[in-house]
Scaffold this active site. Structure first.
Site, PDB file in Angstrom:
ATOM      1  CG  HIS A 201       4.240  -6.219  -0.024  1.00 34.58           C
ATOM      2  ND1 HIS A 201       3.584  -5.725   1.277  1.00 34.58           N
ATOM      3  CD2 HIS A 201       3.028  -7.061  -0.295  1.00 34.58           C
ATOM      4  CE1 HIS A 201       2.343  -6.075   1.705  1.00 34.58           C
ATOM      5  NE2 HIS A 201       2.005  -6.975   0.470  1.00 34.58           N
ATOM      6  CB  CYS A 323      -6.293  -6.254   5.807  1.00 37.59           C
ATOM      7  SG  CYS A 323      -4.990  -6.873   4.794  1.00 37.59           S
TER       8      CYS A 323
END
Length: 379
Positions: A201, A323
């Protein structure tokens, strides 16, 4: 809409999505099944593996399908630790790695492994001399990312490879998630890299799909045990549609790479030069870094405020790493680069891909100037 958050994830390419849909609808068999439908599925799986291997100039048996970068990093690190623990328990990594690497070595440290964390300079790069000093007779793994996902610093992988040629028993793992299609990256017999991690991705492929390069002859223990898929190294029914789509995405992203990289570099250079003209802006990404990442801060304005302000204008950026953005933590890379916390909390990241245009950057700067005028008196 202007999407400048491509290091978090890229939009799946329409041709890649078409491949995923077609395979999902027409190839229904389990690749491990003995009947004809299983043979069809396995044939396409191996064809996808070979296509990826050919694109990277490696052997098909050196490519292993995974669920993405996090699994790949965990597998490279923990798999090496399990496989080589009788030879040593010393691991070397850096202070600017992805959380998948940091957390993996942290868990191993709790289990009795000795971990050396190499520092970085103000550009976010490790010193090869520090690595030389850190290497020991019981070192089993060196894990260093190719391109930092927060500021785009490029590590001296080639120089590190030269050092590690004198340590053939040490596995060298490279997190290459942000490198593919962005910088020259060599694998195979001429490379000292033993393990490399990739995520679909990040190059217009499907989410939940990735692959690992494991150099022929190098052993790592499996993390997922079960039916013995992926030559016994990674059990679980393979995602055939995902593998086929990822192979296509990789082929597409590696077409005309120099042209694509120059296009992104042009946009990054334009943005950098414009932002340098603002007194309260600090830029953390180096011009000679990766062409697709630009990290900067508007002093006194928290990063999340900037993100939401641009979002209202349908311009999407991020606070450094995706993240860590939702939990509100300060960029670990900027902390490692000795950026003061007060400035680090203001950091935002623009990350480009080959579909971005210079016109989008010009619109971004127009909106930034409006915001700057609103925020410039805030201390």
């Amino acid at each position: 809409m202007i999407y400048f958050d491509n290091s978090a994830t890229t939009r799946i390419d329409k041709d890649v999505l078409q491949t995923f849909e077609k395979v999902s609808q027409t190839i229904n068999g389990n690749p491990s099944s003995l009947h004809q439908l299983g043979d069809y599925a396995d044939g396409l799986l191996q064809q996808s593996r070979k296509q990826i291997a050919d694109l990277l100039h490696v052997l098909p048996e050196e490519i292993y399908f995974t669920s993405g970068g996090t699994e790949g990093d965990n597998w490279a690190i923990k798999g090496t630790a399990i496989e080589k623990r009788q030879f040593g328990r010393h691991i070397i990594t850096t202070s600017v790695e992805h959380p998948a690497v940091k957390e993996s070595v942290g868990q191993l440290k709790m289990l009795g492994f000795d971990v050396t964390i190499l520092p970085v300079d103000h550009n976010g790069r490790v010193a090869v001399s520090d690595l030389k000093e850190a290497l020991r007779s019981d070192t089993i793994l060196v894990s260093i990312m190719a391109v930092n996902n927060e500021v785009g610093s490029i590590q001296p992988i080639g120089e590190i490879e030269e050092v590690l040629k004198n340590y053939p028993r040490v596995h060298f793992h490279v997190d290459a998630v942000q490198a593919i299609g962005k910088i020259p990256f060599l694998l195979g017999t001429e490379s000292r890299i033993d393990l490399a991690t990739f995520s679909a991705h990040k190059f217009h492929g499907p989410k939940g799909m990735g692959f690992m390069y494991i150099k022929k002859g190098k052993k790592i223990a499996p993390l997922l045990n079960g039916g013995g898929q992926e030559s016994g190294r990674r059990s679980g029914t393979e995602n055939v549609a995902g593998a086929a789509a990822m192979a296509k995405a990789l082929r597409l992203v590696l077409e005309k790479t120099e042209e694509k990289q120059m296009k992104q570099k042009e946009i990054k250079t334009y943005l950098t030069e414009k932002l340098e003209g603002y007194k309260k802006v600090s830029i953390f990404s180096q011009k000679e870094g990766a062409p697709h990442i630009l990290c900067f801060a508007l002093k006194g304005i928290r990063g999340e405020v900037m993100v939401h302000a641009f979002e209202k204008k349908e311009i999407y950026i991020s606070t450094t790493s995706a993240c860590s953005s939702r939990n509100g933590t300060t960029s670990s890379t900027l902390v490692a680069m000795n950026v003061p916390e007060k400035i680090a909390t203001s950091a935002v990241r623009i990350s480009l891909t080959d579909t971005n245009k210079l016109e989008e950057a010009k619109i971004f700067m127009e909106e930034f100037d409006h915001l700057y005028q609103q925020f410039k008196d805030i201390k």
